[in-house]
Design a protein around this motif. Structure first.
Motif, PDB file in Angstrom:
ATOM      1  N   ASN A 154      52.005  43.377  29.149  1.00 28.44           N
ATOM      2  CA  ASN A 154      51.262  44.676  28.264  1.00 28.44           C
ATOM      3  C   ASN A 154      50.200  44.581  29.290  1.00 28.44           C
ATOM      4  O   ASN A 154      49.776  45.886  29.762  1.00 28.44           O
ATOM      5  N   SER A 155      49.348  43.850  30.057  1.00 32.11           N
ATOM      6  CA  SER A 155      47.993  43.752  31.156  1.00 32.11           C
ATOM      7  C   SER A 155      47.909  42.460  31.971  1.00 32.11           C
ATOM      8  O   SER A 155      48.681  41.640  31.316  1.00 32.11           O
ATOM      9  N   ALA A 156      47.096  42.913  32.519  1.00 26.62           N
ATOM     10  CA  ALA A 156      46.491  41.933  33.808  1.00 26.62           C
ATOM     11  C   ALA A 156      45.148  41.797  33.997  1.00 26.62           C
ATOM     12  O   ALA A 156      44.601  42.972  34.290  1.00 26.62           O
ATOM     13  N   ALA A 157      44.018  40.616  34.032  1.00 29.73           N
ATOM     14  CA  ALA A 157      43.133  40.448  33.853  1.00 29.73           C
ATOM     15  C   ALA A 157      42.631  39.194  34.551  1.00 29.73           C
ATOM     16  O   ALA A 157      42.997  38.238  34.365  1.00 29.73           O
ATOM     17  N   PRO A 158      42.219  39.321  35.478  1.00 29.73           N
ATOM     18  CA  PRO A 158      41.823  41.059  36.235  1.00 29.73           C
ATOM     19  C   PRO A 158      42.390  41.292  37.071  1.00 29.73           C
ATOM     20  O   PRO A 158      43.649  41.098  37.758  1.00 29.73           O
ATOM     21  N   ALA A 159      42.559  42.710  37.631  1.00 25.35           N
ATOM     22  CA  ALA A 159      44.352  43.649  38.254  1.00 25.35           C
ATOM     23  C   ALA A 159      43.763  43.109  39.565  1.00 25.35           C
ATOM     24  O   ALA A 159      44.839  44.397  40.206  1.00 25.35           O
ATOM     25  N   GLN A 160      42.907  42.807  39.944  1.00 26.07           N
ATOM     26  CA  GLN A 160      42.627  42.835  41.530  1.00 26.07           C
ATOM     27  C   GLN A 160      42.499  41.357  41.947  1.00 26.07           C
ATOM     28  O   GLN A 160      42.145  40.305  41.327  1.00 26.07           O
ATOM     29  N   SER A 161      42.463  41.072  43.441  1.00 29.55           N
ATOM     30  CA  SER A 161      41.347  39.451  43.859  1.00 29.55           C
ATOM     31  C   SER A 161      41.526  39.942  45.633  1.00 29.55           C
ATOM     32  O   SER A 161      42.836  41.067  46.359  1.00 29.55           O
ATOM     33  N   PRO A 162      41.072  39.096  45.981  1.00 27.73           N
ATOM     34  CA  PRO A 162      41.196  39.000  48.214  1.00 27.73           C
ATOM     35  C   PRO A 162      42.267  38.597  47.895  1.00 27.73           C
ATOM     36  O   PRO A 162      43.545  38.111  47.461  1.00 27.73           O
ATOM     37  N   THR A 163      42.378  39.173  49.159  1.00 27.16           N
ATOM     38  CA  THR A 163      43.801  38.839  50.011  1.00 27.16           C
ATOM     39  C   THR A 163      44.158  37.622  50.369  1.00 27.16           C
ATOM     40  O   THR A 163      45.217  36.930  50.337  1.00 27.16           O
ATOM     41  N   ALA A 164      43.345  36.403  50.057  1.00 22.32           N
ATOM     42  CA  ALA A 164      42.590  35.388  50.253  1.00 22.32           C
ATOM     43  C   ALA A 164      44.241  34.040  48.621  1.00 22.32           C
ATOM     44  O   ALA A 164      43.976  33.435  48.585  1.00 22.32           O
ATOM     45  N   GLY A 165      43.759  34.766  47.887  1.00 25.23           N
ATOM     46  CA  GLY A 165      44.576  34.917  46.520  1.00 25.23           C
ATOM     47  C   GLY A 165      43.677  33.826  46.184  1.00 25.23           C
ATOM     48  O   GLY A 165      42.213  33.599  46.435  1.00 25.23           O
ATOM     49  N   GLY A 166      43.791  32.960  45.035  1.00 24.87           N
ATOM     50  CA  GLY A 166      42.571  32.192  44.474  1.00 24.87           C
ATOM     51  C   GLY A 166      42.501  32.517  42.849  1.00 24.87           C
ATOM     52  O   GLY A 166      41.939  32.017  42.498  1.00 24.87           O
ATOM     53  N   VAL A 167      42.607  34.094  42.427  1.00 29.36           N
ATOM     54  CA  VAL A 167      42.067  34.395  41.222  1.00 29.36           C
ATOM     55  C   VAL A 167      42.855  33.529  39.896  1.00 29.36           C
ATOM     56  O   VAL A 167      43.931  34.343  40.071  1.00 29.36           O
ATOM     57  N   VAL A 168      42.665  33.760  39.340  1.00 26.04           N
ATOM     58  CA  VAL A 168      42.841  33.249  38.327  1.00 26.04           C
ATOM     59  C   VAL A 168      43.181  33.920  37.291  1.00 26.04           C
ATOM     60  O   VAL A 168      42.288  35.044  36.961  1.00 26.04           O
ATOM     61  N   VAL A 169      44.233  34.703  36.952  1.00 28.19           N
ATOM     62  CA  VAL A 169      45.005  35.520  35.832  1.00 28.19           C
ATOM     63  C   VAL A 169      44.923  35.661  35.048  1.00 28.19           C
ATOM     64  O   VAL A 169      46.770  34.657  34.557  1.00 28.19           O
ATOM     65  N   THR A 170      45.174  36.691  33.473  1.00 26.85           N
ATOM     66  CA  THR A 170      45.577  35.831  32.222  1.00 26.85           C
ATOM     67  C   THR A 170      46.463  37.347  32.042  1.00 26.85           C
ATOM     68  O   THR A 170      46.286  38.223  31.730  1.00 26.85           O
ATOM     69  N   LEU A 171      47.707  37.102  31.934  1.00 25.68           N
ATOM     70  CA  LEU A 171      48.613  37.358  31.545  1.00 25.68           C
ATOM     71  C   LEU A 171      49.100  38.170  29.702  1.00 25.68           C
ATOM     72  O   LEU A 171      48.948  37.067  29.353  1.00 25.68           O
ATOM     73  N   THR A 172      49.086  39.415  29.282  1.00 26.03           N
ATOM     74  CA  THR A 172      49.466  39.401  28.211  1.00 26.03           C
ATOM     75  C   THR A 172      50.541  40.555  27.733  1.00 26.03           C
ATOM     76  O   THR A 172      50.702  40.576  28.554  1.00 26.03           O
ATOM     77  N   GLY A 173      51.401  39.307  26.303  1.00 25.03           N
ATOM     78  CA  GLY A 173      52.259  40.352  27.142  1.00 25.03           C
ATOM     79  C   GLY A 173      52.999  39.946  25.519  1.00 25.03           C
ATOM     80  O   GLY A 173      52.704  39.419  24.456  1.00 25.03           O
ATOM     81  N   SER A 174      54.447  39.403  25.297  1.00 22.28           N
ATOM     82  CA  SER A 174      55.450  39.471  24.369  1.00 22.28           C
ATOM     83  C   SER A 174      56.597  38.656  24.866  1.00 22.28           C
ATOM     84  O   SER A 174      56.867  38.352  26.191  1.00 22.28           O
ATOM     85  N   ASN A 175      57.411  37.789  24.017  1.00 26.28           N
ATOM     86  CA  ASN A 175      58.007  36.678  24.620  1.00 26.28           C
ATOM     87  C   ASN A 175      58.099  35.666  26.006  1.00 26.28           C
ATOM     88  O   ASN A 175      58.819  36.026  27.299  1.00 26.28           O
ATOM     89  N   LEU A 176      57.116  35.497  25.719  1.00 23.81           N
ATOM     90  CA  LEU A 176      56.511  34.436  27.556  1.00 23.81           C
ATOM     91  C   LEU A 176      56.975  33.696  27.808  1.00 23.81           C
ATOM     92  O   LEU A 176      56.974  32.606  28.511  1.00 23.81           O
TER      93      LEU A 176
END
Length: 338
Positions: free
Chosen positions: A175-197
């Motif tokens: 359903n969503s990813a937060a945050p939805a952006q990152s530096p090109t170097a990566g390393g950002v921790v993204v929280t994904l929400t949805g179902s059947n994960l």
């Protein structure tokens, strides 16, 4: 001239009969019978002068001499071995889960698989299957309903007991990813929400696997973004398949090329225009250690209000989802004495 038999395939079958056997040789046109020992075949078909297809009759365990009967005489004999049919046993299914849409290639391990005539998943025939040996079958799952499905193998000896299972899993949904952006170097921790994960085996940013991820629950995963560029939709892979993508964008590090004006009084209130690139997602502007009010004018321009401070140089930076820019110098000038 009597017919000859050079090969028969397969060369063994159960005592209950019913095995389809192909005989190859010569001179088979016009054959009137095929015999397994003293017993006529259940049926036979002369396919050509060099091939007959026949069905073995029931017989006691042991070797039986197979011959072709022909008006010109009987053929040489070849051996077909009758074995006591045993009920097949399925001991493992690997992988043990897959999507409800079917199509998973599954390896069944067990015993008594020779001559298998059916493989079923919750009573539904496998899309296809191959008997690799008496202890292994490769089968392709049909479509099925979410949940456990009994896997059964049927041979002339019977059908395996209902104690082997394949689990049909529902496809994951994001359903969503937060945050939805990152530096090109990566390393950002993204929280994904949805179902059947649950049981996720991979999280991908575009085509690149996440640096790491943790399945928190059936509705949440945390994943660390790998390095990347541009738009990289996130997907999650589970035994149920691949999820829908959710948007995720890599943002370039902001740059500053000019401050207008580049100097001002020690008092607060001077509006300074920061000129540069990749400024659209600005989240902070600092003059030294002081965060200041600002307005994003465009991707190349931000207007900020200089704070009060002692006379002298101070470093100005902009922070965006792509990181923090290198600094430019803003100089506070003391008012002239009277």
């Amino acid at each position: 001239m009597p017919p000859t038999i050079s090969t028969l395939n397969p060369s063994q079958g159960p005592t209950t009969g019913g095995t389809t056997v192909t005989l190859t040789g010569t001179g088979m046109t016009g054959s009137t019978a095929v015999r397994f020992g003293s017993t006529n075949a259940t049926s036979f078909t002369v396919n050509s002068a060099s091939q007959i297809t026949t069905v073995s009759p029931p017989r006691a365990a042991g070797a039986a001499a197979v011959i072709v009967v022909h008006p010109t005489g009987n053929s040489n004999s070849v051996t077909f071995t009758y074995v006591v049919a045993t009920v097949p046993v399925v001991t493992s299914v690997a992988p043990s889960s897959g999507p409800t849409g079917g199509g998973t290639s599954v390896t069944l391990t067990g015993t008594g698989f020779t001559g298998a005539t059916a493989v079923t998943f919750a009573g539904v025939p496998a899309t296809s299957f191959v008997v690799n040996s008496s202890t292994q079958i490769t089968a392709v799952t049909p479509a099925g309903s979410a949940g456990a499905a009994v896997v059964a193998v049927t041979t002339s000896g019977g059908t395996s007991a209902p104690d082997a299972f394949f689990f049909y899993a529902v496809a994951p949904v994001l359903n969503s990813a937060a945050p939805a952006q990152s530096p090109t170097a990566g390393g950002v921790v993204v929280t994904l929400t949805g179902s059947n994960l649950l049981n996720a085996s991979a999280v991908r940013f575009g085509v690149t696997n996440a640096t790491s991820f943790t399945v928190v629950s059936a509705t949440q995963i945390t994943a660390t973004a790998p390095p990347g560029t541009g738009s990289s939709p996130i997907t999650v892979i589970t035994p149920g398949g691949t999820s829908n993508p959710v948007a995720f964008t890599y943002v370039n590090v902001p740059t500053l090329t000019a401050l207008v004006p580049s100097s001002g009084p020690t008092s607060a209130g001077t509006v300074v225009t920061l000129i540069g690139t990749n400024l659209a997602s600005a989240s902070a502007v600092t003059f030294g250690a002081a965060a200041v009010p600002f307005t994003v004018v465009s991707d190349t321009q931000v207007a900020a209000v200089a704070p009060a401070g002692a006379a002298g140089p101070v470093t100005v930076t902009v922070t965006t989802s792509g990181g923090t820019s290198p600094g430019l110098t803003y100089t506070r000038v003391a008012a002239p004495g009277i």
